[in-house]
Design a protein around this motif. Structure first.
Motif, PDB file in Angstrom:
ATOM      1  N   CYS A  42       0.928  -1.146  -0.142  1.00 35.92           N
ATOM      2  CA  CYS A  42       0.044  -0.013   0.123  1.00 35.92           C
ATOM      3  C   CYS A  42       0.868   1.312  -0.077  1.00 35.92           C
ATOM      4  CB  CYS A  42      -0.820  -0.034   1.465  1.00 35.92           C
ATOM      5  SG  CYS A  42      -2.085   1.556   1.419  1.00 35.92           S
ATOM      6  N   CYS A  45      -0.440   3.279   3.722  1.00 34.01           N
ATOM      7  CA  CYS A  45      -0.013   2.591   4.961  1.00 34.01           C
ATOM      8  C   CYS A  45       1.215   1.975   4.820  1.00 34.01           C
ATOM      9  CB  CYS A  45      -1.179   1.931   5.579  1.00 34.01           C
ATOM     10  SG  CYS A  45      -1.411   0.386   5.015  1.00 34.01           S
ATOM     11  N   CYS A  56      -6.070  -2.015  -0.614  1.00 34.71           N
ATOM     12  CA  CYS A  56      -5.548  -2.367   0.646  1.00 34.71           C
ATOM     13  C   CYS A  56      -6.339  -2.762   1.881  1.00 34.71           C
ATOM     14  CB  CYS A  56      -4.574  -1.083   1.080  1.00 34.71           C
ATOM     15  SG  CYS A  56      -3.740  -1.647   2.761  1.00 34.71           S
ATOM     16  N   SER A  58      -5.947  -3.230   4.827  1.00 36.86           N
ATOM     17  CA  SER A  58      -5.800  -2.357   6.188  1.00 36.86           C
ATOM     18  C   SER A  58      -6.332  -1.109   6.271  1.00 36.86           C
ATOM     19  CB  SER A  58      -4.280  -2.437   6.581  1.00 36.86           C
ATOM     20  OG  SER A  58      -3.667  -3.513   6.512  1.00 36.86           O
ATOM     21  N   CYS A  59      -6.444  -0.025   4.769  1.00 36.36           N
ATOM     22  CA  CYS A  59      -6.795   1.236   4.954  1.00 36.36           C
ATOM     23  C   CYS A  59      -7.690   1.652   3.571  1.00 36.36           C
ATOM     24  CB  CYS A  59      -5.526   2.007   4.896  1.00 36.36           C
ATOM     25  SG  CYS A  59      -4.701   2.123   3.562  1.00 36.36           S
ATOM     26  N   CYS A  61      -6.903   2.055   0.654  1.00 35.76           N
ATOM     27  CA  CYS A  61      -6.375   2.634  -0.265  1.00 35.76           C
ATOM     28  C   CYS A  61      -6.145   1.910  -1.543  1.00 35.76           C
ATOM     29  CB  CYS A  61      -5.068   2.973   0.254  1.00 35.76           C
ATOM     30  SG  CYS A  61      -3.922   3.961  -1.065  1.00 35.76           S
TER      31      CYS A  61
HETATM   32 ZN   LIG Z   1      -2.820   0.222   3.384  1.00 34.18          ZN
END
Ligand SMILES: [Zn+2]
Lengths: 151, 389
Positions: A42, A45, A56, A58-59, A61
């Protein structure tokens, strides 16, 4: 890789007859042709994920950069196939075929699955350190692991 | 307590099965599904005009709901769907559809047919040869079935578990199948036989894997209120759930300490008035023996890594099977390992038969509550608690 050498989608599918390639995973396989293992990272992050996803996890993006990983890591899962799909250089009758999932040193929980070459089966143990190598499969590079120090 | 307004509101009023075998003798999956369905509808004392919902698990090679509607001549249905395997996805869909009023009475069916990639004899059948998988995958994958062997290696590594722990799951299943006329695998099995079985995906051997079969199960579900008009003591779904964690790609699963089974157990427990102390029969899924060990540990019968020891401590030497606290049998029908790979419908069917008191030689006296843990670790973990009202 020069721009002119970037394979077309049709060529990529041709080079990896055993893979289900899509728009999210084509950068992974394009990397293999250069003997580079690239995993989505990413841009925001900086976390890696695998297998390749469109955002991503996790975030959320969507700016993801296929980024080379070292291929060094630790065997996390290890099984031995006594039968399985046919593949060049794999003879289940001669010896069980090792399949390992390796936790890569770049990030906790980031794993890649392949085989281990160049050692006896009893040396392939969970916790063993491995590094990346490449073999030929159907005329295209295929990423595998070797025990560290076995080269 | 979690919200569970559907508790006990939907009942299973009909059951039918063809029984299971390594070779159905030239019958199509649709023929097997029809036989089981007609049995289930008749078992409920109903006819085709009473069925207004049709739910069929999307098993490879199995018939679509519209094909079943046409084959059985159902006049009209107002809900139909084909949920992905394993069985509780379809059970939950049928349950929700009835409770929501999409339909009143559902025919729920599961048809299994051996396919060229999991059965050598099926590969010889010209009619079955056309079912192909698309891309022939590389051996270096821990997707799907292979995932269980890969994670079994981790389980053995983390907890130093001997092969006998897995073997007891296989032996327990075989001991049950002996008394089940529907079962495919009845030849006696002892630990020596288990340990000598052919390795397939080491550390798992042939007897750690469910046995591909031909056959079908079917159920009729309706509102409990309506079921009371049919039977004095309906078998109801007290709670049912599925469970999934975010990172569920097989080789990226964070650990054996957190996966779909954990979500199922938390969800089921929060929805249910009944728990382990109330259970009369336990049905942990056994598509692979490692899954069964996982269900024992994750439901809390024992701690992480302790299932093998638990099975040994609760082993009934006389019958060659597990009896938890000397009282609670486990997959008494033989499970997927020995009855046949029903992907959970066999577990649900046996739960219903036991709760009805119709399990013949396998009957658990006075059984009222059954706990089902269906599916594996990644993207098909599910659970249900069935009870007799
Ligand atoms: Zn991310």
């Amino acid at each position: 890789m020069a721009l002119s050498e970037i394979p077309s989608d049709a060529e990529l599918v041709e080079r990896f007859p055993y893979a289900n390639i899509d728009h999210d995973s084509k950068a992974l396989y394009t990397g293999w042709l250069e003997k580079r293992l690239r995993m989505n990272r990413c841009d925001d992050c900086q976390r890696f994920h695998h297998p390749p996803k469109p955002v991503c996890p996790s975030c959320w993006c969507s700016s993801l950069v296929p980024s080379e990983v070292s291929g060094r890591g630790t065997i996390h899962l290890a099984m031995f196939l006594h039968q399985g799909p046919p593949a060049p250089g794999v003879d289940y009758e001669k010896a069980p075929h090792p399949v390992v999932t390796v936790e890569l040193e770049e990030q906790e929980g980031l794993r890649f699955t392949s085989t281990v070459v160049g050692c006896a089966p009893e040396e392939i143990r969970i916790g063993a350190l491995v590094e990346l190598d490449w073999v030929d499969r159907f005329g295209a590079p295929f990423p595998v692991f070797r025990l560290v120090g076995s080269r | 307590m979690a919200r569970n307004p559907i508790a006990d509101e939907v009942a299973i009023v009909g059951v039918g099965s063809t029984g299971f075998s390594r070779d159905s003798g030239g019958r199509s999956a649709k023929a097997l599904a029809c036989e089981a369905s007609i049995r289930a509808i008749r078992d409920a004392g109903l006819g085709p005009g009473d069925i207004d919902g049709l739910v069929g698990a999307a098993e490879p090679g199995g018939p679509q709901p519209q094909e079943m509607s046409a084959a059985l001549g159902l006049p009209q249905v107002s809900h139909f769907s084909s949920p992905t395997p394993v069985a509780v996805f379809a059970l939950v869909d049928a349950m929700n559809a009835i409770y929501a009023g999409s339909c009143d009475t559902v025919l729920l069916y599961f048809a299994y047919t051996r396919l060229p990639w999991n059965s050598r004899s099926a590969a010889q059948d010209p009619f079955r040869r056309r079912h192909t998988l698309g891309v022939m995958p590389a051996p270096e994958s821990v997707n799907a079935a292979a995932a269980y062997a890969a994670w079994a290696s981790r389980y053995i590594h983390e907890y130093d578990v001997p092969r006998e722990a897995f073997g007891r799951v296989a032996l327990n299943a075989r001991a049950g199948a002996k008394h089940n006329p529907l079962a495919a695998m009845k030849a006696p099995l002892n630990m020596e036989g288990y340990l000598g079985a052919r390795m397939i995906r080491e550390p798992l051997c042939l007897l750690d894997m469910d046995v591909p079969v031909d056959g079908a199960d079917a159920f009729v579900l309706t509102r409990t209120e309506r079921a009371r008009a049919i039977t004095k003591s309906p078998i109801v779904i007290h709670a049912a759930t599925v469970g999934l964690v975010g990172t569920n790609d097989e080789d990226q699963l964070p650990s054996l300490a957190r996966h779909g089974q954990h979500v199922v157990v938390e969800s089921l427990r929060s929805k249910s008035d009944l728990w382990l102390e109330d259970v009369d029969i336990f049905f942990p899924y056994d598509g692979f023996s490692i899954i069964t060990l996982g269900w024992f540990e994750n439901f809390g019968w024992c701690g992480p890594g302790g299932a093998g020891r638990f099975l040994e401590e609760h082993w009934d030497e006389a019958s060659g099977r597990v009896m938890i606290d000397g009282r609670i049998p486990v997959n008494p029908h033989g499970g997927s390992l020995s009855e046949g790979a029903t992907r959970g419908s066999g577990h649900i069917r046996e739960a219903v038969m036991q709760l009805r008191g119709d399990a013949d030689a396998r009957q658990v006296p006075g059984a009222r509550n059954a706990l089902v843990g269906c599916g594996g670790f990644f993207f098909n973990s599910q659970g249900a608690i069935l009870r007799r009202l």
